[in-house]
Enzyme design. Structure first.
Site, PDB file in Angstrom:
ATOM      1  N   HIS A  19       0.822  -1.217   0.000  1.00  0.00           N
ATOM      2  CA  HIS A  19       0.000   0.000   0.000  1.00  0.00           C
ATOM      3  C   HIS A  19       0.856   1.266   0.000  1.00  0.00           C
ATOM      4  O   HIS A  19       0.414   2.302  -0.504  1.00  0.00           O
ATOM      5  CB  HIS A  19      -0.987  -0.045   1.176  1.00  0.00           C
ATOM      6  CG  HIS A  19      -1.993  -1.154   1.020  1.00  0.00           C
ATOM      7  ND1 HIS A  19      -2.574  -1.813   2.076  1.00  0.00           N
ATOM      8  CD2 HIS A  19      -2.517  -1.734  -0.106  1.00  0.00           C
ATOM      9  CE1 HIS A  19      -3.414  -2.743   1.620  1.00  0.00           C
ATOM     10  NE2 HIS A  19      -3.384  -2.717   0.303  1.00  0.00           N
ATOM     11  N   HIS A  42      -7.943  -7.307  -8.288  1.00  0.00           N
ATOM     12  CA  HIS A  42      -8.304  -8.216  -7.193  1.00  0.00           C
ATOM     13  C   HIS A  42      -8.496  -7.358  -5.952  1.00  0.00           C
ATOM     14  O   HIS A  42      -7.560  -7.140  -5.179  1.00  0.00           O
ATOM     15  CB  HIS A  42      -7.197  -9.248  -6.956  1.00  0.00           C
ATOM     16  CG  HIS A  42      -6.964 -10.168  -8.118  1.00  0.00           C
ATOM     17  ND1 HIS A  42      -6.399  -9.750  -9.295  1.00  0.00           N
ATOM     18  CD2 HIS A  42      -7.235 -11.492  -8.274  1.00  0.00           C
ATOM     19  CE1 HIS A  42      -6.333 -10.773 -10.136  1.00  0.00           C
ATOM     20  NE2 HIS A  42      -6.836 -11.844  -9.544  1.00  0.00           N
ATOM     21  N   SER A 101      -6.449  -1.971  -0.769  1.00  0.00           N
ATOM     22  CA  SER A 101      -5.928  -1.180  -1.900  1.00  0.00           C
ATOM     23  C   SER A 101      -6.999  -0.273  -2.539  1.00  0.00           C
ATOM     24  O   SER A 101      -6.687   0.868  -2.912  1.00  0.00           O
ATOM     25  CB  SER A 101      -5.299  -2.090  -2.953  1.00  0.00           C
ATOM     26  OG  SER A 101      -6.184  -3.129  -3.336  1.00  0.00           O
ATOM     27  N   GLU A 119     -13.761  -7.761  -8.289  1.00  0.00           N
ATOM     28  CA  GLU A 119     -13.662  -8.807  -7.263  1.00  0.00           C
ATOM     29  C   GLU A 119     -14.579  -9.950  -7.682  1.00  0.00           C
ATOM     30  O   GLU A 119     -15.699  -9.727  -8.114  1.00  0.00           O
ATOM     31  CB  GLU A 119     -14.050  -8.232  -5.894  1.00  0.00           C
ATOM     32  CG  GLU A 119     -14.200  -9.227  -4.771  1.00  0.00           C
ATOM     33  CD  GLU A 119     -12.948 -10.066  -4.466  1.00  0.00           C
ATOM     34  OE1 GLU A 119     -11.846  -9.501  -4.367  1.00  0.00           O
ATOM     35  OE2 GLU A 119     -13.097 -11.286  -4.358  1.00  0.00           O
ATOM     36  N   ASP A 144     -13.709 -11.698 -13.339  1.00  0.00           N
ATOM     37  CA  ASP A 144     -12.316 -12.102 -13.252  1.00  0.00           C
ATOM     38  C   ASP A 144     -11.473 -10.859 -13.555  1.00  0.00           C
ATOM     39  O   ASP A 144     -11.588 -10.260 -14.637  1.00  0.00           O
ATOM     40  CB  ASP A 144     -12.079 -13.202 -14.293  1.00  0.00           C
ATOM     41  CG  ASP A 144     -10.610 -13.567 -14.407  1.00  0.00           C
ATOM     42  OD1 ASP A 144      -9.808 -13.103 -13.568  1.00  0.00           O
ATOM     43  OD2 ASP A 144     -10.263 -14.313 -15.336  1.00  0.00           O
ATOM     44  N   GLY A 145     -10.647 -10.488 -12.604  1.00  0.00           N
ATOM     45  CA  GLY A 145      -9.861  -9.257 -12.746  1.00  0.00           C
ATOM     46  C   GLY A 145      -8.938  -9.263 -13.955  1.00  0.00           C
ATOM     47  O   GLY A 145      -8.729  -8.230 -14.602  1.00  0.00           O
ATOM     48  N   ASP A 165      -3.296  -8.040  -7.600  1.00  0.00           N
ATOM     49  CA  ASP A 165      -2.965  -8.595  -6.290  1.00  0.00           C
ATOM     50  C   ASP A 165      -3.738  -9.894  -6.073  1.00  0.00           C
ATOM     51  O   ASP A 165      -4.590  -9.991  -5.190  1.00  0.00           O
ATOM     52  CB  ASP A 165      -3.334  -7.527  -5.237  1.00  0.00           C
ATOM     53  CG  ASP A 165      -3.006  -7.946  -3.823  1.00  0.00           C
ATOM     54  OD1 ASP A 165      -2.228  -8.901  -3.642  1.00  0.00           O
ATOM     55  OD2 ASP A 165      -3.543  -7.308  -2.894  1.00  0.00           O
TER      56      ASP A 165
HETATM   57  N1  SAM Z   1      -5.867  -5.907  -3.247  1.00  0.00           N
HETATM   58  C1  SAM Z   1      -6.505  -6.105  -1.974  1.00  0.00           C
HETATM   59  C2  SAM Z   1      -5.885  -5.174  -0.967  1.00  0.00           C
HETATM   60  O1  SAM Z   1      -4.687  -4.811  -1.089  1.00  0.00           O
HETATM   61  O2  SAM Z   1      -6.591  -4.740  -0.068  1.00  0.00           O
HETATM   62  C3  SAM Z   1      -6.420  -7.516  -1.484  1.00  0.00           C
HETATM   63  C4  SAM Z   1      -6.785  -8.556  -2.487  1.00  0.00           C
HETATM   64  S1  SAM Z   1      -6.677 -10.208  -1.943  1.00  0.00           S
HETATM   65  C5  SAM Z   1      -4.972 -10.481  -1.837  1.00  0.00           C
HETATM   66  C6  SAM Z   1      -7.131 -11.082  -3.383  1.00  0.00           C
HETATM   67  C7  SAM Z   1      -8.603 -11.007  -3.746  1.00  0.00           C
HETATM   68  O3  SAM Z   1      -8.789 -11.505  -5.065  1.00  0.00           O
HETATM   69  C8  SAM Z   1      -9.518 -11.833  -2.869  1.00  0.00           C
HETATM   70  O4  SAM Z   1     -10.508 -11.000  -2.320  1.00  0.00           O
HETATM   71  C9  SAM Z   1     -10.157 -12.862  -3.833  1.00  0.00           C
HETATM   72  O5  SAM Z   1     -11.511 -13.148  -3.537  1.00  0.00           O
HETATM   73  C10 SAM Z   1     -10.049 -12.156  -5.149  1.00  0.00           C
HETATM   74  N2  SAM Z   1      -9.994 -12.994  -6.369  1.00  0.00           N
HETATM   75  C11 SAM Z   1      -9.519 -14.250  -6.515  1.00  0.00           C
HETATM   76  N3  SAM Z   1      -9.499 -14.588  -7.817  1.00  0.00           N
HETATM   77  C12 SAM Z   1      -9.964 -13.517  -8.511  1.00  0.00           C
HETATM   78  C13 SAM Z   1     -10.139 -13.231  -9.893  1.00  0.00           C
HETATM   79  N4  SAM Z   1      -9.832 -14.127 -10.843  1.00  0.00           N
HETATM   80  N5  SAM Z   1     -10.605 -12.017 -10.230  1.00  0.00           N
HETATM   81  C14 SAM Z   1     -10.902 -11.087  -9.291  1.00  0.00           C
HETATM   82  N6  SAM Z   1     -10.763 -11.297  -7.979  1.00  0.00           N
HETATM   83  C15 SAM Z   1     -10.290 -12.487  -7.587  1.00  0.00           C
END
Ligand code: SAM
Length: 281
Positions: A19, A42, A101, A119, A144-145, A165
């Site tokens: 961050h 993500h 984030s 998400e 899907d991100g 992420d």
């Molecule tokens: N970026 C966030 C932060 O810094 O606060 C934390 C993200 S966390 C490490 C990863 C997230 O990605 C989780 O909430 C998970 O549910 C989500 N996720 C998993 N696969 C994904 C995908 N293919 N596309 C989008 N989100 C996804």
């Protein structure tokens, strides 16, 4: 497989480094009047209660943000990051909430800037949507991100940051981030891309480095903080950010901040840090 929940890890040492890097990149983008695009592939839920069941169970924040909270000797950049978190804590005596984030970004976006928060998780997505319903220039999407990198680049602003992420609970994520960057870069070569990675087994994070080296993309900076030396035992020993097209000050800023963070976040003395060009300009 979607079992990862960031609430167990919010505010840990990896979040602190991630961050701070994110904030420094966005600070740089806001130096120009022209608006920019922020894509968080993500997102998680965006805002975390540190005294929730999940956070208390692991208490990872106690070895992260909590170690910076009461200090009066913070480097100015770290102070600005702690101030962002203090804003969520009604001025800051007690540390109760932590920003994900998306909320770091949302606090910094100006009216001319635009954010897309992606998400996939069926439980986290509605929480994310609810946390950002007041923000006019932010759209929240369940998808899907990685797909949204392809779908939304280049942005009309022609300036921006893509933060990736993923949870890396599936080993494919190490390859998927490289593919997504290559696809993104084809469409938007001047964009800034920042990828978070854990070091659990060094060979795995090296896949990202090797994949990017092979891609032909230039200007790739790697920033890392380790709490312990590499190991083949379970658990994360280090984490970092790989930044493509970093703002020119970022290298020097992180070289200044990381020795401080290593000392304060890893008082046991087992920590180390590095800032290296994977590929220079
Ligand atoms: N970026 C966030 C932060 O810094 O606060 C934390 C993200 S966390 C490490 C990863 C997230 O990605 C989780 O909430 C998970 O549910 C989500 N996720 C998993 N696969 C994904 C995908 N293919 N596309 C989008 N989100 C996804």
């Amino acid at each position: 497989m979607l079992s990862y929940r960031h609430s167990f890890h919010a505010g840990n040492h990896a979040d602190v480094v991630k961050h701070i890097v994110e904030m420094l990149i966005i600070e740089n983008l806001t130096q120009k009047e022209k608006g920019f695009y922020y894509l968080d592939t993500h997102s998680g839920v965006g805002r975390y209660r540190l005294f929730s069941q999940e956070s208390e169970k692991t208490a990872e924040f106690e070895e992260g943000i909590a170690r910076l909270w009461q200090r009066d000797d913070l480097p100015e950049e770290v102070q600005r990051y702690v101030d962002l978190i203090k804003k969520l804590n009604y001025g800051g005596k007690e540390l109760r909430y932590y920003a994900g984030s998306p909320l770091i970004a949302a606090q910094m976006l100006r009216p001319q800037d635009r954010g897309l928060l992606v998400e996939l998780h069926p439980t986290d997505f509605p929480l994310l949507r609810n946390n950002f319903k007041e923000f006019k220039n932010i759209i929240v999407k369940r998808d899907d991100g990685f797909q949204q990198v392809k779908a939304t680049l280049p942005p009309k602003e022609r300036r921006g940051l893509v933060l990736m992420d993923p949870p890396y609970e599936m080993k494919e994520d190490y390859d998927l981030v490289v593919n997504a960057i290559v696809e993104g870069y084809k469409r938007f070569a001047t964009g800034i891309y920042a990828v978070w990675y854990p070091v659990v087994l060094r060979q795995q994070s090296k896949r990202i480095v090797k994949g990017l080296e092979a891609s032909g993309i230039r200007k790739i900076l790697q920033i890392e903080l380790a709490v312990r030396p590499d190991s083949d035992q379970r658990g994360m020993t280090a984490s970092g950010m790989i930044v493509i097209n970093p703002p020119w000050q970022l290298e020097a800023q992180m070289k200044k901040i990381l020795p401080y963070l290593t000392n304060v976040l890893v008082p046991e003395g087992t920590g180390s840090w590095s800032v290296n060009w994977i590929v220079p300009e």
